[in-house]
Structure formats: structure tokens, C-alpha cells
Design a protein around this motif. Sequence first.
Motif, PDB file in Angstrom:
ATOM      1  N   ASN A 242     -26.468  42.222 -90.542  1.00  0.00           N
ATOM      2  CA  ASN A 242     -25.605  43.032 -89.689  1.00  0.00           C
ATOM      3  C   ASN A 242     -25.641  42.507 -88.255  1.00  0.00           C
ATOM      4  OD1 ASN A 242     -26.411  44.602 -92.060  1.00  0.00           O
ATOM      5  ND2 ASN A 242     -25.412  46.332 -91.100  1.00  0.00           N
ATOM      6  N   VAL A 243     -24.859  43.115 -87.405  1.00  0.00           N
ATOM      7  CA  VAL A 243     -24.923  42.745 -85.999  1.00  0.00           C
ATOM      8  C   VAL A 243     -26.250  43.235 -85.435  1.00  0.00           C
ATOM      9  CG1 VAL A 243     -23.839  44.844 -85.041  1.00  0.00           C
ATOM     10  CG2 VAL A 243     -23.628  42.675 -83.837  1.00  0.00           C
ATOM     11  N   ALA A 244     -26.893  42.410 -84.614  1.00  0.00           N
ATOM     12  CA  ALA A 244     -28.227  42.717 -84.097  1.00  0.00           C
ATOM     13  C   ALA A 244     -28.156  43.649 -82.892  1.00  0.00           C
ATOM     14  CB  ALA A 244     -28.952  41.433 -83.713  1.00  0.00           C
ATOM     15  N   LEU A 245     -28.929  44.718 -82.956  1.00  0.00           N
ATOM     16  CA  LEU A 245     -29.002  45.686 -81.861  1.00  0.00           C
ATOM     17  C   LEU A 245     -29.304  45.006 -80.536  1.00  0.00           C
ATOM     18  CD1 LEU A 245     -29.447  48.542 -80.578  1.00  0.00           C
ATOM     19  CD2 LEU A 245     -31.790  48.425 -81.448  1.00  0.00           C
ATOM     20  N   GLU A 246     -30.332  44.153 -80.524  1.00  0.00           N
ATOM     21  CA  GLU A 246     -30.776  43.545 -79.269  1.00  0.00           C
ATOM     22  C   GLU A 246     -29.716  42.615 -78.680  1.00  0.00           C
ATOM     23  OE1 GLU A 246     -32.161  41.148 -82.766  1.00  0.00           O
ATOM     24  OE2 GLU A 246     -32.282  43.261 -82.178  1.00  0.00           O
ATOM     25  N   GLU A 247     -28.931  41.966 -79.535  1.00  0.00           N
ATOM     26  CA  GLU A 247     -27.936  41.020 -79.040  1.00  0.00           C
ATOM     27  C   GLU A 247     -26.748  41.740 -78.402  1.00  0.00           C
ATOM     28  OE1 GLU A 247     -26.908  38.108 -81.980  1.00  0.00           O
ATOM     29  OE2 GLU A 247     -28.998  37.651 -82.441  1.00  0.00           O
ATOM     30  N   VAL A 248     -26.280  42.807 -79.028  1.00  0.00           N
ATOM     31  CA  VAL A 248     -25.173  43.552 -78.441  1.00  0.00           C
ATOM     32  C   VAL A 248     -25.618  44.248 -77.155  1.00  0.00           C
ATOM     33  CG1 VAL A 248     -23.430  45.351 -78.809  1.00  0.00           C
ATOM     34  CG2 VAL A 248     -24.153  43.921 -80.718  1.00  0.00           C
ATOM     35  N   ILE A 279     -39.826  39.497 -92.596  1.00  0.00           N
ATOM     36  CA  ILE A 279     -38.788  38.533 -92.222  1.00  0.00           C
ATOM     37  C   ILE A 279     -39.096  38.059 -90.807  1.00  0.00           C
ATOM     38  CG2 ILE A 279     -36.329  38.143 -91.841  1.00  0.00           C
ATOM     39  CD1 ILE A 279     -35.725  40.324 -93.824  1.00  0.00           C
ATOM     40  N   PRO A 280     -39.625  36.850 -90.649  1.00  0.00           N
ATOM     41  CA  PRO A 280     -40.019  36.390 -89.315  1.00  0.00           C
ATOM     42  C   PRO A 280     -38.819  36.147 -88.414  1.00  0.00           C
ATOM     43  CG  PRO A 280     -40.168  34.594 -90.896  1.00  0.00           C
ATOM     44  CD  PRO A 280     -39.872  35.831 -91.687  1.00  0.00           C
ATOM     45  N   LEU A 281     -39.049  36.246 -87.131  1.00  0.00           N
ATOM     46  CA  LEU A 281     -37.999  35.962 -86.160  1.00  0.00           C
ATOM     47  C   LEU A 281     -37.801  34.458 -86.068  1.00  0.00           C
ATOM     48  CD1 LEU A 281     -39.140  38.398 -83.323  1.00  0.00           C
ATOM     49  CD2 LEU A 281     -37.216  38.722 -84.873  1.00  0.00           C
ATOM     50  N   ALA A 282     -36.578  34.002 -86.216  1.00  0.00           N
ATOM     51  CA  ALA A 282     -36.298  32.573 -86.056  1.00  0.00           C
ATOM     52  C   ALA A 282     -36.650  32.171 -84.625  1.00  0.00           C
ATOM     53  CB  ALA A 282     -34.832  32.285 -86.342  1.00  0.00           C
ATOM     54  N   PRO A 283     -37.277  31.018 -84.428  1.00  0.00           N
ATOM     55  CA  PRO A 283     -37.661  30.611 -83.075  1.00  0.00           C
ATOM     56  C   PRO A 283     -36.485  30.598 -82.096  1.00  0.00           C
ATOM     57  CG  PRO A 283     -38.694  29.185 -84.692  1.00  0.00           C
ATOM     58  CD  PRO A 283     -37.713  30.029 -85.440  1.00  0.00           C
ATOM     59  N   ALA A 286     -31.595  34.621 -80.595  1.00  0.00           N
ATOM     60  CA  ALA A 286     -31.236  35.128 -79.271  1.00  0.00           C
ATOM     61  C   ALA A 286     -32.076  36.355 -78.927  1.00  0.00           C
ATOM     62  CB  ALA A 286     -29.747  35.488 -79.238  1.00  0.00           C
ATOM     63  N   VAL A 287     -32.452  36.471 -77.686  1.00  0.00           N
ATOM     64  CA  VAL A 287     -33.149  37.622 -77.089  1.00  0.00           C
ATOM     65  C   VAL A 287     -34.615  37.715 -77.499  1.00  0.00           C
ATOM     66  CG1 VAL A 287     -33.137  40.117 -76.707  1.00  0.00           C
ATOM     67  CG2 VAL A 287     -30.968  38.904 -77.016  1.00  0.00           C
ATOM     68  N   VAL A 288     -34.912  37.683 -78.797  1.00  0.00           N
ATOM     69  CA  VAL A 288     -36.273  37.966 -79.258  1.00  0.00           C
ATOM     70  C   VAL A 288     -36.956  36.788 -79.943  1.00  0.00           C
ATOM     71  CG1 VAL A 288     -35.905  40.447 -79.453  1.00  0.00           C
ATOM     72  CG2 VAL A 288     -35.339  38.963 -81.403  1.00  0.00           C
ATOM     73  N   GLY A 289     -36.281  35.654 -80.118  1.00  0.00           N
ATOM     74  CA  GLY A 289     -36.903  34.487 -80.723  1.00  0.00           C
ATOM     75  C   GLY A 289     -37.961  33.889 -79.824  1.00  0.00           C
ATOM     76  N   GLU A 290     -38.945  33.210 -80.425  1.00  0.00           N
ATOM     77  CA  GLU A 290     -40.068  32.652 -79.662  1.00  0.00           C
ATOM     78  C   GLU A 290     -39.603  31.693 -78.571  1.00  0.00           C
ATOM     79  OE1 GLU A 290     -44.107  29.951 -80.459  1.00  0.00           O
ATOM     80  OE2 GLU A 290     -42.901  30.670 -82.136  1.00  0.00           O
ATOM     81  N   PRO A 315     -34.210  37.641 -66.617  1.00  0.00           N
ATOM     82  CA  PRO A 315     -35.672  37.592 -66.657  1.00  0.00           C
ATOM     83  C   PRO A 315     -36.203  38.064 -68.005  1.00  0.00           C
ATOM     84  CG  PRO A 315     -34.905  38.678 -64.655  1.00  0.00           C
ATOM     85  CD  PRO A 315     -33.718  38.554 -65.567  1.00  0.00           C
ATOM     86  N   PRO A 316     -37.239  37.447 -68.543  1.00  0.00           N
ATOM     87  CA  PRO A 316     -37.792  37.875 -69.830  1.00  0.00           C
ATOM     88  C   PRO A 316     -38.276  39.318 -69.819  1.00  0.00           C
ATOM     89  CG  PRO A 316     -39.254  36.306 -68.719  1.00  0.00           C
ATOM     90  CD  PRO A 316     -37.960  36.297 -67.983  1.00  0.00           C
ATOM     91  N   GLU A 317     -38.695  39.793 -68.654  1.00  0.00           N
ATOM     92  CA  GLU A 317     -39.164  41.187 -68.553  1.00  0.00           C
ATOM     93  C   GLU A 317     -38.067  42.180 -68.915  1.00  0.00           C
ATOM     94  OE1 GLU A 317     -41.558  38.488 -66.143  1.00  0.00           O
ATOM     95  OE2 GLU A 317     -39.406  38.932 -66.140  1.00  0.00           O
ATOM     96  N   THR A 318     -36.814  41.760 -68.830  1.00  0.00           N
ATOM     97  CA  THR A 318     -35.681  42.630 -69.159  1.00  0.00           C
ATOM     98  C   THR A 318     -35.805  43.163 -70.579  1.00  0.00           C
ATOM     99  OG1 THR A 318     -34.244  41.363 -67.687  1.00  0.00           O
ATOM    100  CG2 THR A 318     -33.153  42.748 -69.324  1.00  0.00           C
TER     101      THR A 318
END
Length: 501
Positions: A242-248, A279-283, A286-290, A315-318
Amino acid sequence: MNVLFGGSPETTPLSDTDAQFLDTTLRDGEQAPGVSLSPDQKVEIARKLDATGVSVIEAGSACTGAGERETISRVAQSNPDARVTSFCRGIRSDIDLALDCGVDGVNLVVPASERHIEQKVGTTRGGVVETTVELTEYARDHGLWVEVLGEDGSRADTEFLTELMGEALKAGADRVCYCDTVGYATPERTMEAVSALAELGPTSTHTHDDLGLAVTNALASLAAGADLVHTTVNGIGERAGNVALEEVAIALAEGYDVETVDTTGLYDLARTVADFTGIPLAPNKAVVGENAFTHESGIHTDGQLKDDAMYEPYPPETVGRERRLALGKHAGRAGVEAALAEHQVAVSPDELAEVTDRVTDLGDTGKRVTDADVLALAETVQGRERERRVELEDLTAASGNGTPAASVKLVVDGEERTASGTGSGPVDAAVKAVRSALGPRGDATLDSYHVDAITGGTDAVVTVEIEMTRDDQSVSVAASDTDITRASVAAMVEAFDRLLA
């Protein structure tokens, strides 16, 4: 005027949208192959979704079974600020089961395309409209908030989709939803369909990522008049997800200055869902990848150290993250110097040049260079011998048919210590034994744990890479062995040794 895809006079500037989220991680997200969340895990995810500020939580599908109904009830009874709903098929008994769970509302799905109407359900357009009206009225009569979803709406006849959703609204539905069920729609098709529905009343959008257009279609929906986006954390879900919450959320916040949720909780939420689902986060996610806030290239690292915004869009702190400087074949002097400084290691210009060359050579072998590697290289270049604080003398681990157990013998500041532990597996048991042997000094946080097989066959050598933090000091370490438990313990002992030093 802010326009999208060329825009039309009916397009709403995205900066003016009042978007909210309905998150369906607990229902549509769990339908991803191989995913099965426990009741406790679902309740924890729901708690974090609510803390983030999601407006609606689709807690599951009550018709799935008694266990699912118990979980939905627990989410509803946790009294979140978010509205809690259950997914319902076009069957009255599904609504009754949802009512038994104490939810606030239902997401009523009905067929919209000819393929679903005729081949899946075996009815007619008139029959779908009649059933939709009947069930909507029934749910509303029982005090439920009702959202009607036109399944496969992206491939439905627009005229019929509009008729169907219009009748649902007349029957009392609080809102209707455009569903790109198979992720096949283009932005132009999405705008056409959503624009027609938005003229009738409150409209949601449910987009999938099979063509890689989930975020684009979600934004197109908002531009066309929708005000509620169905999402899942990390974009998990059937097929491509689905569409990712964090990306939108970030696209709206950073691209259009539209606040939807507390973005500082997005990374924690993403890690929680990744851990629970397996399900690991792909490196490069977007937004949450390593890699989203990790810099290795010498040019990028140098620029980033001079200006935080040089190579980062925000900023990553966002999103509740921290910036990371990685070392490898592309590392430059600035990055190596910064890594050493973080561990209070001072080097001369000549020593820095030598360490950087050795880091590059190590990276050329295909190895990811850890903090422990660069510190060891610096020690070699400077001719220093490090006095170890923690050393592994012996390790025994067993699983068998009983509870996995392990025992370790460490030398800590010259003192021999032994300890044992049990866990969910031999690695977990061994790690607990190491912490027990270290006592209060074993209180470091394991931030990440990653395993890679670097050779093939049953005698494969595995590399375990971990990152640990203790008292604001972090270190990354890697260790290789044919035994994953021994590699894990070796990496952890090395990490503790570096942190305690």
C-alpha cells in the motif's frame, strides 16, 4: 496556483489540503504474504499510530475469526483518540460481528468494477447498489460511522462508480472511498475518478504500489478533492504493498507545508512494524531506510559536515532519526576524521591520510567498514596497543527440544566471570549471558543487528554486524564465523570492549 500533472481548473492546491490518514496496517498490511501479528503486537502498533496522530485505525476484519475479534476489541477498548474501525464485506453478519467488537465504525467494501460484480460476486450493478444502500442504512441505524469502499474502483466505469457511491452517501454513509485495489491506475485516471466522487461528498483514497505510483496517486487524489488517505506503515500489504504512511506524511510536510501527523514518531513506528512483521526496511527506503540519512561519499560527507542541509532535504530529527556518517571505499578524510573524533581519537594530518587510505583499501574488498575497524586501523597507524577491557574466553550454547540456553566465560578488567542465560533462541540466550556476566556495565542498547551470509553452502561463514549505544556513545562492530551464535557474541563483546574503553 500550485498544480499537479498540468492541473485542471478543478485541482485543489495541495498546500490548501486538509489531509488526514486512515491506517490499515493491522488489516491490509497484515495481508502481506508471511505476516501474522499477535494481539499484543497489534495493540502496540495501534498505540503508536494513535500517538502519532492518525485519525482512523482500521483494526482488522471482524469476520476473520474469534482471535481477530478479540484483538479488535482490545484496540477499541484502549480508548484511542483515533476512530477504530473494522473492515466488512457486503454481508450483514460482518457488520454484526464488528458491532460485537465495540468499534466506532466500519469500512464496508462493495464491488465496483464489472470484473468484481459479475465474476467475483456474481450479481448485477443494480444488485450492488441495492445491497450497498441496505447495509449502509443498517450500519448507520446501529450508530456506526460508515465508509463505503468501491473495490477495484480504478478499473470501474466512472459513471457507475459515481452512481454507486452517490447512493451510499444518500443512504447515510459518512464518506466513500476510491480504491485502486490492484495498483493499476495512472495519476490522470485517479484524478478523474476522485474528482467525480469528491463532488458528491467526503472522499477517501486507497492506493497500491504495483506500478510504483502509490504516493503519486495519493497526492493526485488530494489534489482532486479527497481528504483522507488510506496508508500502511512502511507500505506493507498485498503484492507490492500500500501507500506508505511515512512517505505521504513527509511529502505533504516538506513539499507543501501541510501537517498531518507527529512526524517525529515515524521512525520508531517503522522500526516497530518491521520488527513485528519480520519484513526488514530496505536500506534505500524513503524516510525510514538505513541509508536515508547516511553519508559515505567523501564529497557528500565533507559538505554535510560543513552544512547540515547540504545533502539532505530535511533534518533527520524531523522523523525521529539521527544522521550517520558511514565509512567505506568512498570515504574521505573529513568523514574518517569525524568518525575518529566521535571516539575521542586525535590524529595528525599524516596519520589521517594513512588511516583514510587503509579505510579505502578495506572498503575495496567489499566490506562495510565499522567503527571498530577504523579505530583498529588508527591504533595500527599510531603504533598503539589497546588494552582490552572485555575478552571472550569461552562460549557454550544449546537449543535442542528444550529452552535455548547459553553460558559464557569473560575476562572483564582482568577478572574472570561466568554467566548463563536462556532465551527465545541460542543467540538471544548467549546475549543475555554476556549482559549478565558484565553486570551493570552490560546496560548498553542494541540499536541494530544484521546478519549476512558471505559464503554459500551448509558451512557458510556469516557476518554479524551490530550497533550499540551506551551513555550517548555509539559503536558499530562486525564479526564473522561459521556459527551465528559465536559471531553474534564476538561482535557484542567487541562492542562492549570499545564502549567501556
